[in-house]
Scaffold this active site. Sequence first.
Site, PDB file in Angstrom:
ATOM      1  N   LYS A 175       0.854  -1.172   0.000  1.00 15.47           N
ATOM      2  CA  LYS A 175       0.000   0.000   0.000  1.00 15.47           C
ATOM      3  C   LYS A 175       0.899   1.234   0.000  1.00 15.47           C
ATOM      4  O   LYS A 175       1.590   1.515   0.997  1.00 15.47           O
ATOM      5  CB  LYS A 175      -0.907  -0.018   1.230  1.00 15.47           C
ATOM      6  CG  LYS A 175      -1.959  -1.105   1.146  1.00 15.47           C
ATOM      7  CD  LYS A 175      -2.960  -0.807   0.048  1.00 15.47           C
ATOM      8  CE  LYS A 175      -3.583  -2.066  -0.508  1.00 15.47           C
ATOM      9  NZ  LYS A 175      -4.357  -1.832  -1.736  1.00 15.47           N
ATOM     10  N   ASP A 203       0.595  -0.537  -4.972  1.00 11.35           N
ATOM     11  CA  ASP A 203      -0.766  -0.045  -5.208  1.00 11.35           C
ATOM     12  C   ASP A 203      -0.950   1.307  -4.527  1.00 11.35           C
ATOM     13  O   ASP A 203      -0.995   1.396  -3.303  1.00 11.35           O
ATOM     14  CB  ASP A 203      -1.777  -1.072  -4.665  1.00 11.35           C
ATOM     15  CG  ASP A 203      -3.211  -0.699  -5.003  1.00 11.35           C
ATOM     16  OD1 ASP A 203      -3.417   0.350  -5.654  1.00 11.35           O
ATOM     17  OD2 ASP A 203      -4.122  -1.458  -4.623  1.00 11.35           O
ATOM     18  N   GLU A 228       0.092  -0.077  -9.566  1.00 10.20           N
ATOM     19  CA  GLU A 228      -1.372  -0.198  -9.577  1.00 10.20           C
ATOM     20  C   GLU A 228      -2.039   1.130  -9.245  1.00 10.20           C
ATOM     21  O   GLU A 228      -1.720   1.767  -8.236  1.00 10.20           O
ATOM     22  CB  GLU A 228      -1.805  -1.278  -8.573  1.00 10.20           C
ATOM     23  CG  GLU A 228      -3.324  -1.473  -8.535  1.00 10.20           C
ATOM     24  CD  GLU A 228      -3.764  -2.732  -7.800  1.00 10.20           C
ATOM     25  OE1 GLU A 228      -2.940  -3.659  -7.619  1.00 10.20           O
ATOM     26  OE2 GLU A 228      -4.944  -2.790  -7.391  1.00 10.20           O
ATOM     27  N   ASP A 251      -7.463  -0.543 -11.217  1.00 12.81           N
ATOM     28  CA  ASP A 251      -8.395  -1.122 -10.254  1.00 12.81           C
ATOM     29  C   ASP A 251      -9.628  -0.229 -10.095  1.00 12.81           C
ATOM     30  O   ASP A 251     -10.683  -0.497 -10.673  1.00 12.81           O
ATOM     31  CB  ASP A 251      -7.672  -1.327  -8.911  1.00 12.81           C
ATOM     32  CG  ASP A 251      -8.540  -1.950  -7.835  1.00 12.81           C
ATOM     33  OD1 ASP A 251      -9.757  -2.101  -8.051  1.00 12.81           O
ATOM     34  OD2 ASP A 251      -8.010  -2.293  -6.755  1.00 12.81           O
ATOM     35  N   LYS A 275     -13.048  -6.705  -8.619  1.00 14.67           N
ATOM     36  CA  LYS A 275     -13.646  -6.875  -7.291  1.00 14.67           C
ATOM     37  C   LYS A 275     -15.138  -7.153  -7.454  1.00 14.67           C
ATOM     38  O   LYS A 275     -15.839  -6.386  -8.120  1.00 14.67           O
ATOM     39  CB  LYS A 275     -13.438  -5.610  -6.445  1.00 14.67           C
ATOM     40  CG  LYS A 275     -11.982  -5.368  -6.073  1.00 14.67           C
ATOM     41  CD  LYS A 275     -11.854  -4.164  -5.160  1.00 14.67           C
ATOM     42  CE  LYS A 275     -10.507  -4.144  -4.459  1.00 14.67           C
ATOM     43  NZ  LYS A 275      -9.399  -3.729  -5.332  1.00 14.67           N
TER      44      LYS A 275
END
Length: 377
Positions: A175, A203, A228, A251, A275
């Site tokens: 992250k 990400d 990402e 994403d 997702k």
Amino acid sequence: MTAAATPKTEPRITSITAWRVELPLHEGTYKWSGGNQVVNFDSTVVAIETNLGITGYGEICPLGPAYLPAYAEGARTGIKELAPALIGQDPTGLMALNRRMDAAMRGHPYVKSALDVACWDILGKLSGLPVATLLGGRYGSEFKLYRAISQESPKQMANKVGDYRQEGYTKFQLKVGGDPDTDIERIKACAEKLKPGNVLVADANTGWQMHQAARVVDAVRDVDVYIEQPCPSYEECRAIRDRTARPFILDEVIDSQAMVLRAAQDRAADVINLKISKVGGLTKARQIRDLCVSLGLAMIVEDTWGGDIVTAAISHLAHSTPPEFLFAATDFNSYVTKSIAIGAPKRKDGMLAASEAPGLGITPLSDALGDPVLRVG
Ligand code: MG
């Protein structure tokens, strides 16, 4: 003598019940870009009962209210609003059911997700088949997981890479999306901990402005890392994609088949993150999954968050995805301290497998759910 044909009873939805469940984290806190964090996940479990005595289950757990246009109480309010439109409907006609949900409520895909998943559970139980079979068939005996590493200091995150590898993971998603200089350090420190065959993803969860993202991708140009969702919009991400040779994952902006087609046409991503609740459930996630396979786009198959039921739904979609297109999946039930269902898949050596029992293969634990917060029908 010919027996008279028994009139077939059509399956019908008779009631919809929802529970609110808190899912604490083993690590205490989960932090990502923009100073966002979640301490206690707020999840919603849904049961759909039918006239045939079969009940299906689904779960929706947003990553707090600041990640996507979704929040936990909104899921419950939305389910309450939408449920009357589903009473009396056939839960096994998934496309017709989704059309009905879309006609009754515009947008709000996360509200529809648990309802759609519960109907897949019913279809599986009625047909005696696992959901993975209904989604196209199971590939192999298991599939690979990635581990998300909460935003901490570069050293703490690098140590986590080693810790999680001990647990069997080989793919790590950092992250980032914070201060660009610290993020560069984070990526480099974690990359140093990699072993051959390991995969690293940074990400940013939309957290960088373009000038910041440009600095980061330039500084890590020699690091074997995937980038990402660096920036909020598709256009900003494309601008960064054009300035880096690093493999690229989209994403947050990929929420429909139309966006997948656009990204494929623009060559804007090498991998997309799919997702289930972001797109409205398994019915639409399967459509997107199959489109990605046709277009040659690899996928991370997961959800925003969740417990045992979300993890089961992920496992059926991931296990029915051709392995060369499945970049990784997520086992959220290993991140949280509370089990809400038996029969959910459990990680083994960084791998997961979908249940071979009919439907999702899970049975909720009534003690873990407590009293329902909503009942319609
Ligand atoms: Mg992501």
